[in-house]
Enzyme design. Structure first.
Site, PDB file in Angstrom:
ATOM      1  N   ASP A  13       0.707  -0.845   0.279  1.00 18.63           N
ATOM      2  CA  ASP A  13       0.160   0.545  -0.404  1.00 18.63           C
ATOM      3  C   ASP A  13       0.549   1.395   0.048  1.00 18.63           C
ATOM      4  O   ASP A  13       0.507   2.545   0.533  1.00 18.63           O
ATOM      5  CB  ASP A  13      -1.065  -0.007   1.075  1.00 18.63           C
ATOM      6  CG  ASP A  13      -1.892  -1.189   1.320  1.00 18.63           C
ATOM      7  OD1 ASP A  13      -2.616  -1.140   0.105  1.00 18.63           O
ATOM      8  OD2 ASP A  13      -2.188  -1.838   2.780  1.00 18.63           O
ATOM      9  N   LYS A  16       1.289   1.940  -4.616  1.00 18.11           N
ATOM     10  CA  LYS A  16       2.349   1.256  -6.702  1.00 18.11           C
ATOM     11  C   LYS A  16       1.425   1.901  -7.570  1.00 18.11           C
ATOM     12  O   LYS A  16       1.575   1.853  -8.464  1.00 18.11           O
ATOM     13  CB  LYS A  16       2.947  -0.170  -5.913  1.00 18.11           C
ATOM     14  CG  LYS A  16       3.475  -0.815  -5.042  1.00 18.11           C
ATOM     15  CD  LYS A  16       3.671  -1.599  -5.116  1.00 18.11           C
ATOM     16  CE  LYS A  16       2.328  -1.956  -4.338  1.00 18.11           C
ATOM     17  NZ  LYS A  16       2.008  -2.121  -3.165  1.00 18.11           N
ATOM     18  N   GLY A  40      -4.589  -4.525  -3.893  1.00 18.18           N
ATOM     19  CA  GLY A  40      -5.264  -3.157  -4.182  1.00 18.18           C
ATOM     20  C   GLY A  40      -4.468  -1.784  -4.735  1.00 18.18           C
ATOM     21  O   GLY A  40      -4.014  -1.171  -3.686  1.00 18.18           O
ATOM     22  N   HIS A  41      -4.712  -1.393  -5.549  1.00 18.57           N
ATOM     23  CA  HIS A  41      -4.271  -0.424  -6.331  1.00 18.57           C
ATOM     24  C   HIS A  41      -5.072   1.061  -6.244  1.00 18.57           C
ATOM     25  O   HIS A  41      -6.328   0.271  -7.564  1.00 18.57           O
ATOM     26  CB  HIS A  41      -3.250  -0.636  -7.295  1.00 18.57           C
ATOM     27  CG  HIS A  41      -2.320  -1.604  -6.762  1.00 18.57           C
ATOM     28  ND1 HIS A  41      -1.273  -2.603  -7.899  1.00 18.57           N
ATOM     29  CD2 HIS A  41      -2.042  -2.380  -6.031  1.00 18.57           C
ATOM     30  CE1 HIS A  41      -0.226  -3.062  -7.575  1.00 18.57           C
ATOM     31  NE2 HIS A  41      -0.669  -3.203  -6.010  1.00 18.57           N
ATOM     32  N   GLN A 220       1.981  -5.711  -3.211  1.00 17.89           N
ATOM     33  CA  GLN A 220       2.293  -6.159  -2.127  1.00 17.89           C
ATOM     34  C   GLN A 220       3.955  -5.427  -1.497  1.00 17.89           C
ATOM     35  O   GLN A 220       3.960  -3.989  -2.440  1.00 17.89           O
ATOM     36  CB  GLN A 220       2.129  -7.571  -1.166  1.00 17.89           C
ATOM     37  CG  GLN A 220       1.611  -8.661  -0.833  1.00 17.89           C
ATOM     38  CD  GLN A 220       0.858  -9.032  -2.472  1.00 17.89           C
ATOM     39  OE1 GLN A 220       1.303  -9.751  -3.433  1.00 17.89           O
ATOM     40  NE2 GLN A 220      -0.429  -8.378  -2.826  1.00 17.89           N
TER      41      GLN A 220
HETATM   42  P1  GDP Z   1      -0.774   0.269  -3.637  1.00 23.54           P
HETATM   43  O1  GDP Z   1      -1.300  -0.920  -3.082  1.00 23.54           O
HETATM   44  O2  GDP Z   1       1.036   0.063  -3.172  1.00 23.54           O
HETATM   45  O3  GDP Z   1      -1.495   0.825  -5.027  1.00 23.54           O
HETATM   46  O4  GDP Z   1      -0.785   1.251  -2.903  1.00 23.54           O
HETATM   47  P2  GDP Z   1      -2.762   1.407  -2.417  1.00 23.54           P
HETATM   48  O5  GDP Z   1      -3.702   2.242  -3.800  1.00 23.54           O
HETATM   49  O6  GDP Z   1      -3.110   0.269  -1.533  1.00 23.54           O
HETATM   50  O7  GDP Z   1      -2.698   2.816  -1.323  1.00 23.54           O
HETATM   51  C1  GDP Z   1      -2.006   4.366  -1.256  1.00 23.54           C
HETATM   52  C2  GDP Z   1      -3.236   5.044  -0.524  1.00 23.54           C
HETATM   53  O8  GDP Z   1      -2.606   6.163  -0.774  1.00 23.54           O
HETATM   54  C3  GDP Z   1      -3.935   5.239  -2.261  1.00 23.54           C
HETATM   55  O9  GDP Z   1      -5.772   5.756  -1.484  1.00 23.54           O
HETATM   56  C4  GDP Z   1      -3.435   6.235  -2.626  1.00 23.54           C
HETATM   57  O10 GDP Z   1      -4.449   7.295  -3.666  1.00 23.54           O
HETATM   58  C5  GDP Z   1      -3.608   7.147  -1.705  1.00 23.54           C
HETATM   59  N1  GDP Z   1      -1.698   7.962  -2.154  1.00 23.54           N
HETATM   60  C6  GDP Z   1      -1.311   7.792  -3.211  1.00 23.54           C
HETATM   61  N2  GDP Z   1       0.416   8.841  -3.204  1.00 23.54           N
HETATM   62  C7  GDP Z   1      -0.638   9.346  -2.676  1.00 23.54           C
HETATM   63  C8  GDP Z   1       0.652  10.411  -1.590  1.00 23.54           C
HETATM   64  O11 GDP Z   1       2.103  11.261  -2.203  1.00 23.54           O
HETATM   65  N3  GDP Z   1      -0.441  11.798  -0.631  1.00 23.54           N
HETATM   66  C9  GDP Z   1      -1.592  11.068  -0.426  1.00 23.54           C
HETATM   67  N4  GDP Z   1      -2.538  11.694   0.469  1.00 23.54           N
HETATM   68  N5  GDP Z   1      -2.586   9.920  -0.594  1.00 23.54           N
HETATM   69  C10 GDP Z   1      -1.540   9.251  -1.428  1.00 23.54           C
HETATM   70  P1  IMO Z   2      -0.905  -4.285  -2.082  1.00 19.62           P
HETATM   71  O1  IMO Z   2      -0.335  -4.690  -3.674  1.00 19.62           O
HETATM   72  C1  IMO Z   2      -0.728  -4.325   2.210  1.00 19.62           C
HETATM   73  C2  IMO Z   2      -1.177  -8.382   3.210  1.00 19.62           C
HETATM   74  C3  IMO Z   2      -2.698  -9.404   4.453  1.00 19.62           C
HETATM   75  C4  IMO Z   2      -1.636 -10.488   5.382  1.00 19.62           C
HETATM   76  C5  IMO Z   2      -0.289 -10.573   4.898  1.00 19.62           C
HETATM   77  C6  IMO Z   2      -0.666 -12.105   3.919  1.00 19.62           C
HETATM   78  O2  IMO Z   2      -1.932  -2.924  -2.775  1.00 19.62           O
HETATM   79  O3  IMO Z   2       0.423  -3.366  -1.746  1.00 19.62           O
HETATM   80  P2  IMO Z   2      -2.568 -13.371   1.364  1.00 19.62           P
HETATM   81  O4  IMO Z   2      -4.063 -12.450   1.803  1.00 19.62           O
HETATM   82  O5  IMO Z   2      -2.129 -12.185   1.024  1.00 19.62           O
HETATM   83  O6  IMO Z   2      -2.095 -14.654   1.843  1.00 19.62           O
HETATM   84  O7  IMO Z   2      -2.110 -11.984   3.843  1.00 19.62           O
HETATM   85  O8  IMO Z   2      -0.576 -10.330   3.034  1.00 19.62           O
HETATM   86  N1  IMO Z   2      -1.692  -8.196   2.216  1.00 19.62           N
HETATM   87  C7  IMO Z   2      -1.347  -6.617   1.684  1.00 19.62           C
HETATM   88  N2  IMO Z   2      -1.258  -5.691   2.754  1.00 19.62           N
HETATM   89  N3  IMO Z   2      -0.705  -4.539   0.052  1.00 19.62           N
HETATM   90  C8  IMO Z   2      -1.652  -5.051  -0.021  1.00 19.62           C
HETATM   91  O9  IMO Z   2      -1.416  -5.417  -1.754  1.00 19.62           O
HETATM   92  C9  IMO Z   2      -2.273  -6.299   0.629  1.00 19.62           C
HETATM   93  N4  IMO Z   2      -0.953  -8.324  -0.274  1.00 19.62           N
HETATM   94  C10 IMO Z   2      -0.994  -8.654   0.513  1.00 19.62           C
HETATM   95  O10 IMO Z   2      -3.137  -8.180   5.161  1.00 19.62           O
HETATM   96  O11 IMO Z   2      -1.311  -9.409   6.516  1.00 19.62           O
HETATM   97 MG    MG Z   3      -2.178  -1.482  -1.703  1.00 17.84          MG
END
Ligand code: GDP
Ligand code: IMO
Ligand code: MG
Length: 447
Positions: A13, A16, A40-41, A220
């Protein structure tokens, strides 16, 4: 033209999706190479927010071809839902046209989800990821290429159903799978996705020979890597650069650059040790949670929050060899009196500069912090306006000294330049280093 990998440098998270969306502007292909819909991106473009679990984030550039690579585990029903969501926004059906599924990727069946939902220890996403990789390793998994053969093999269908039911009974899940269920599931998958299933490794190899630009989208993060992460509190795949090529079906020499994405602080969802963890109830940890909107994109669970852990970030650099770092969510730290960052741990009274391999030891590690003065907060409009202004040549220099000092500290500690700084969720809310990979005018959305 070689490929570029974008990887999570923490516990997932990191942002990416946003980085991939930005770089997809100049990419011919975007490839997911591991994981599944545990990812979840999030992509924010003005009023539109996309939450992608399987579709590569490069989907936002309608010229970009998309691959769900051989290293992935794919739930076809989730993919179907996601494609319907995309269709409702864009009226585009990319499957078979610019979206391709590797014939070597593993299929997540309802069985895998049922089995995963019984997890009580790791805090998985419950999406069937671990059980599907386990089947792959046990060599009883079902790949997309196998589906049409399995459909006509009554014995294998009933053996598979029997195996699944036995396993469910070991975790006390009262669900019964029949060979008829499997037959109808497989029939539906083939009907829905046959036009998209390809030998994608071969396609990507030819694309590289033709000089195409390829983005390899990590899911991840390095601390969730099955081999290098905080085992057993990890995901079930290799999340790093080494698998960016392998899980796409190309060779390691074809990856020329690799960017690590890290928040300016740390979050983690699920269980497991987290040395710099803060309270979600008060102080900076609460601010990170609230202003950073730190809730899992996939499960909605609150993410645990903490200060930036440079020990873990440096470990991530050792594993992946970054060409640059993207530091996201700097905006979230606005108005804090001071910003802490962890430079080493104290374990049983001894200072160490690495993550101990055993969970028992890592969970006893106490962070050793340094601190820097904080900076004034801005509204999201102010941050976007600053980012827009930065693109007229100044880049990162436009940021106040206190933020630049923090970035410089990270660069010096990890030994990698910062190439982009996130100051908001929007695609426009980034400030790039001049002449770096993110230094370009961000175009209007094409969807
Ligand atoms: P990913 O899994 O690495 O793609 O990241 P996620 O989308 O799960 O989580 C990142 C969260 O931070 C999302 O809600 C993005 O919209 C948000 N985000 C990304 N970059 C920034 C930033 O520079 N500032 C803020 N406030 N939010 C950001
Ligand atoms: P993105 O791509 C954050 C965590 C789960 C759990 C562990 C194992 O959005 O960064 P799994 O279902 O993969 O067997 O769970 O990994 N986990 C993540 N945490 N971002 C993710 O993906 C994750 N994918 C799995 O919360 O701790
Ligand atoms: Mg994510």
């Amino acid at each position: 033209m070689p490929a570029t990998a974008i990887l999570g440098a923490q516990w997932g998270d990191e942002g990416k999706g946003k980085a991939i969306d930005q770089l997809a502007t100049f990419s011919d292909w975007a490839v997911r190479f591991q994981g599944g819909n545990n990812a979840g991106h999030t992509i924010v473009v003005g009023e539109t927010t996309l939450k992608l679990h399987l579709l590569p984030s490069g989907i936002t550039n309608n010229e970009c071809k998309l691959v769900l690579g051989c290293g992935m585990v794919i739930d076809p029903w989730v993919l179907d839902q996601e494609l319907e969501g995309w269709y409702s926004i864009t009226k585009e059906r990319p499957e078979g046209d610019r979206l391709f599924i590797s014939d070597r990727a593993s299929v997540i069946f309802p069985f895998h989800r049922f089995y995963d939902e019984a997890d009580k220890i790791i805090g998985t996403t419950g999406r069937g990821i671990g059980p599907t990789y386990r089947d792959r390793t046990e060599r009883v998994g079902i790949r997309f290429a196998d589906l049409k053969f399995l459909l006509n093999d009554k014995n294998r269908l009933s053996e598979t159903a029997e195996r699944m039911n036995k396993q469910l009974s070991t975790v006390d899940v009262k669900k019964e799978i029949t060979s008829d269920d499997l037959f109808s599931d497989i029939s539906w998958i083939l009907e829905r996705f046959s036009n998209s299933i390809r030998n994608t490794g071969k396609m990507l190899h030819s694309a590289l020979e033709d000089g195409d630009q390829i983005l390899l989208e990590g899911a991840q993060g390095s601390m969730l890597d099955i081999d290098q992460g905080t085992y057993p509190f990890v995901t079930s795949s290799i999340t790093g650069r080494a698998n960016a090529s392998h899980g796409s079906g190309i060779h390691p020499g074809q990856i020329s650059s690799c960017y690590g994405i890290s928040k300016a602080y740390t979050t983690r969802v699920g269980n497991g040790p987290f040395p710099t963890e803060l309270s979600l109830e008060e102080g900076p940890g609460k601010q990170m949670s609230k202003l950073g909107n730190e809730f899992g994109t996939t499960t909605g669970r609150p993410r645990r929050t903490g200060w930036l852990d440079l020990v873990a970030l440096k470990e991530s650099q050792r594993i992946n060899g970054y060409s640059g770092l993207v530091i996201t969510k700097v905006d979230v730290l606005g108005d804090l009196d001071e910003i802490l960052y962890c430079i080493s741990y104290s374990l049983d009274g001894k200072e160490i500069d690495f993550l101990p391999t055993a969970t028992e030891e890592l969970s006893r590690c106490k962070p050793i912090y340094r601190s820097l003065p904080g900076f004034q907060s801005r509204t999201s409009e102010e941050w976007i306006s600053l980012a827009n202004k930065s693109r007229k040549g100044q880049g990162i220099e436009i940021l106040p000294d206190s933020i630049r000092n923090y970035l410089k500290t990270i660069e010096d500690f990890v030994g990698v330049p910062v190439v982009s700084v996130g100051v908001g969720p929007d695609r426009l809310a980034s400030i790039a280093s001049p002449n770096g990979p993110f230094d370009f005018e961000i175009p209007e959305a094409t969807f």
